[in-house]
Design a protein around this motif. Sequence first.
Motif, PDB file in Angstrom:
ATOM      1  N   GLU A   1      51.963  32.366  31.113  1.00 17.24           N
ATOM      2  CA  GLU A   1      50.689  33.063  31.024  1.00 17.24           C
ATOM      3  C   GLU A   1      50.846  34.329  30.196  1.00 17.24           C
ATOM      4  O   GLU A   1      51.721  35.136  30.438  1.00 17.24           O
ATOM      5  N   GLY A   2      49.971  34.517  29.236  1.00 17.46           N
ATOM      6  CA  GLY A   2      50.018  35.737  28.441  1.00 17.46           C
ATOM      7  C   GLY A   2      51.144  35.737  27.432  1.00 17.46           C
ATOM      8  O   GLY A   2      51.816  34.737  27.208  1.00 17.46           O
ATOM      9  N   SER A   3      51.363  36.886  26.822  1.00 18.19           N
ATOM     10  CA  SER A   3      52.334  36.996  25.739  1.00 18.19           C
ATOM     11  C   SER A   3      52.909  38.400  25.701  1.00 18.19           C
ATOM     12  O   SER A   3      52.175  39.387  25.853  1.00 18.19           O
ATOM     13  N   ILE A   4      54.204  38.509  25.473  1.00 17.52           N
ATOM     14  CA  ILE A   4      54.809  39.831  25.327  1.00 17.52           C
ATOM     15  C   ILE A   4      54.279  40.528  24.079  1.00 17.52           C
ATOM     16  O   ILE A   4      54.252  41.757  24.016  1.00 17.52           O
ATOM     17  N   TYR A   5      53.826  39.757  23.092  1.00 17.23           N
ATOM     18  CA  TYR A   5      53.301  40.364  21.865  1.00 17.23           C
ATOM     19  C   TYR A   5      51.931  40.977  22.113  1.00 17.23           C
ATOM     20  O   TYR A   5      51.644  42.086  21.654  1.00 17.23           O
TER      21      TYR A   5
END
Length: 256
Positions: free
Chosen positions: A60-64
């Motif tokens: 889920e989601g993105s570090i970027y």
Amino acid sequence: MTKRIVIISDTQMPFEHKKALKGVLRFIGEYQPDEVVHIGDIMDYPQPSRWNKDTKGEFEGSIYADSDYGKRHLLEPLRAVYDGPAKFLKGNHDERPEDYLKKYAPALAGTDALSVESLLDFDGFGIELLPTFYKFAPGWVMTHGHKGLLSLSRIAGNTALNGAKKFGVSVIMGHTHRLGIGSHSTGYDGNVATLTGMEVGHLMDTRLASAQYLKGGTANWQAGFGLADVDGGHVHVRAVPILGRKFIVDGVTYQV
């Protein structure tokens, strides 16, 4: 000449307390300290955490996207009000992307692309990355607190004081999310040496943190930040609590 340092910790973007962070940044703009130090856990980076491994949270989601959020809501507003020396220590959450790569994709390890300093463009914002232990005055260090094998305490200030006793220097740290100061003196016959430990609290939104960490419970955490006045080897530290959407510094009340 006295050097004034503002120390903040554990914003853990994007789980920051938005109003509290804006209030502290507004204070920094008015106070114009000689140095601002974020003492670690700038970001949360929940996706590559060990808690999310092999769960849907890993995907889920993105570090970027989170890094872009951190730049927009922390670094850009900071630099809009303060162009002085800004320094950052890595916390355990900041290291999650690098640690994840080393553990699960070691063939790709060694790149700097997933370091927090690259993800947040420290160079572009003129941010200095500090070593794990930042010696900011004689007999004093700042550290996030996740390294050094410190003995954790539930009493605010005591983890930092435990670190001071272990390292033989006074310690300012984050990591515990607690806000407090403790001191310990030794000696006799007028020859006394004092070590001090200060924990500088957190700037998280506990409502968001509750869903992520606390499972609806209440943690022994205190919102706030720290101040250090440095004159050579003489250091005066203050813990600034944020209570009821207010904090006070030098007789001035700031709203958050």
